[in-house]
Design a protein around this motif. Sequence first.
Motif, PDB file in Angstrom:
ATOM      1  N   GLN A  66       8.885  10.310   2.092  1.00  0.00           N
ATOM      2  CA  GLN A  66       9.631   9.095   1.758  1.00  0.00           C
ATOM      3  C   GLN A  66       8.684   8.019   1.236  1.00  0.00           C
ATOM      4  OE1 GLN A  66      11.878   8.001   5.255  1.00  0.00           O
ATOM      5  NE2 GLN A  66      13.582   9.356   4.741  1.00  0.00           N
ATOM      6  N   LYS A  67       7.495   7.959   1.816  1.00  0.00           N
ATOM      7  CA  LYS A  67       6.497   6.990   1.359  1.00  0.00           C
ATOM      8  C   LYS A  67       6.102   7.285  -0.093  1.00  0.00           C
ATOM      9  CE  LYS A  67       1.762   5.454   2.395  1.00  0.00           C
ATOM     10  NZ  LYS A  67       2.046   4.024   2.609  1.00  0.00           N
ATOM     11  N   PHE A  68       5.835   8.548  -0.387  1.00  0.00           N
ATOM     12  CA  PHE A  68       5.470   8.919  -1.755  1.00  0.00           C
ATOM     13  C   PHE A  68       6.590   8.567  -2.725  1.00  0.00           C
ATOM     14  CE2 PHE A  68       2.972  12.605   0.356  1.00  0.00           C
ATOM     15  CZ  PHE A  68       1.942  11.731   0.701  1.00  0.00           C
ATOM     16  N   HIS A  69       7.833   8.842  -2.323  1.00  0.00           N
ATOM     17  CA  HIS A  69       8.974   8.559  -3.201  1.00  0.00           C
ATOM     18  C   HIS A  69       9.132   7.060  -3.442  1.00  0.00           C
ATOM     19  CE1 HIS A  69      12.923   9.004  -5.039  1.00  0.00           C
ATOM     20  NE2 HIS A  69      13.370   8.071  -4.218  1.00  0.00           N
ATOM     21  N   SER A  70       9.027   6.273  -2.361  1.00  0.00           N
ATOM     22  CA  SER A  70       9.240   4.827  -2.498  1.00  0.00           C
ATOM     23  C   SER A  70       8.145   4.160  -3.316  1.00  0.00           C
ATOM     24  CB  SER A  70       9.340   4.174  -1.109  1.00  0.00           C
ATOM     25  OG  SER A  70       8.109   4.294  -0.410  1.00  0.00           O
ATOM     26  N   LEU A  71       6.944   4.719  -3.289  1.00  0.00           N
ATOM     27  CA  LEU A  71       5.828   4.139  -4.036  1.00  0.00           C
ATOM     28  C   LEU A  71       5.676   4.762  -5.427  1.00  0.00           C
ATOM     29  CD1 LEU A  71       3.083   3.867  -1.232  1.00  0.00           C
ATOM     30  CD2 LEU A  71       4.566   2.055  -2.139  1.00  0.00           C
ATOM     31  N   GLY A  72       6.535   5.713  -5.740  1.00  0.00           N
ATOM     32  CA  GLY A  72       6.446   6.356  -7.049  1.00  0.00           C
ATOM     33  C   GLY A  72       5.228   7.242  -7.196  1.00  0.00           C
ATOM     34  N   ILE A  73       4.744   7.791  -6.089  1.00  0.00           N
ATOM     35  CA  ILE A  73       3.578   8.681  -6.123  1.00  0.00           C
ATOM     36  C   ILE A  73       4.080  10.100  -6.344  1.00  0.00           C
ATOM     37  CG2 ILE A  73       1.606   9.567  -4.823  1.00  0.00           C
ATOM     38  CD1 ILE A  73       1.615   6.964  -3.225  1.00  0.00           C
ATOM     39  N   GLU A  74       3.810  10.649  -7.531  1.00  0.00           N
ATOM     40  CA  GLU A  74       4.380  11.946  -7.883  1.00  0.00           C
ATOM     41  C   GLU A  74       3.402  13.100  -7.714  1.00  0.00           C
ATOM     42  OE1 GLU A  74       5.905  11.554 -11.819  1.00  0.00           O
ATOM     43  OE2 GLU A  74       7.510  10.159 -11.238  1.00  0.00           O
TER      44      GLU A  74
END
Length: 246
Positions: A22-30
């Motif tokens: 969820q952290k990766f998704h919210s920060l746009g870390i792909e």
Amino acid sequence: MREFGLIGQTLGHSFSQTYFNQKFHSLGIEDCRYELFELPSVDHFPALLTGRPGLAGLNVTIPYKEQVWPYLDAVAPSAARVGAVNVVEFAADGRRIGHNTDYIGFRESVSGFYTARGEGAGALVLGTGGASKAVEVALRELGIRYWLVSRNPLARGLTYDELTPAIVDAHPLIVNCTPLGTAPNVHECPPIPYQLLTPEHYLFDLIYNPSETLFMEKGRAAGAQTRNGFEMLCIQAEAAWAIWNG
């Protein structure tokens, strides 16, 4: 792709994968993902490393917080102080370095939950595993005296049978560091004398799944303040992320 993950023996209860993805998704870390790696024994750790060359960082949970130590190249001062590892850093020079962020998470979370009830008020730390070692370090930093409590009469500290009314009264903070009550075994709890609890007690459970354990439920029924380990999880996870990113 940078890969992170959690190693442990049974991970169905863990929220770490959801938290980080969820952290990766919210920060746009792909270019990052987080996986769960259930290992039947710590002996399988080298095979995991060989099979996952893209690993950039690992969390460690029970029962491997102490067992993983021989597979590391170095330990940071935090892990050395605690005597347990819950974060593995894959350094740029190829070394695997053990850290401990559990004690940071507990220290920050309990500081916002419990205020010592006068001079001399102490804590009871239930369990003697790797998690309890992190709690010990945090309590020492906070200047809170404590007793360890376990079933083992030969262990350092007290047994559950030795928890007298006077001892329970003098130790308003009670911290569950055992796995008792973790989903799916939600009907288990540490065998403390719950009938001795009062509204002056504070029960902190390192477990966060379920959100209210039987330990907490029994404490709440006695009027005690309760807190689970979710905030601690979030704090230690952010500290781990900082380590993995230098």
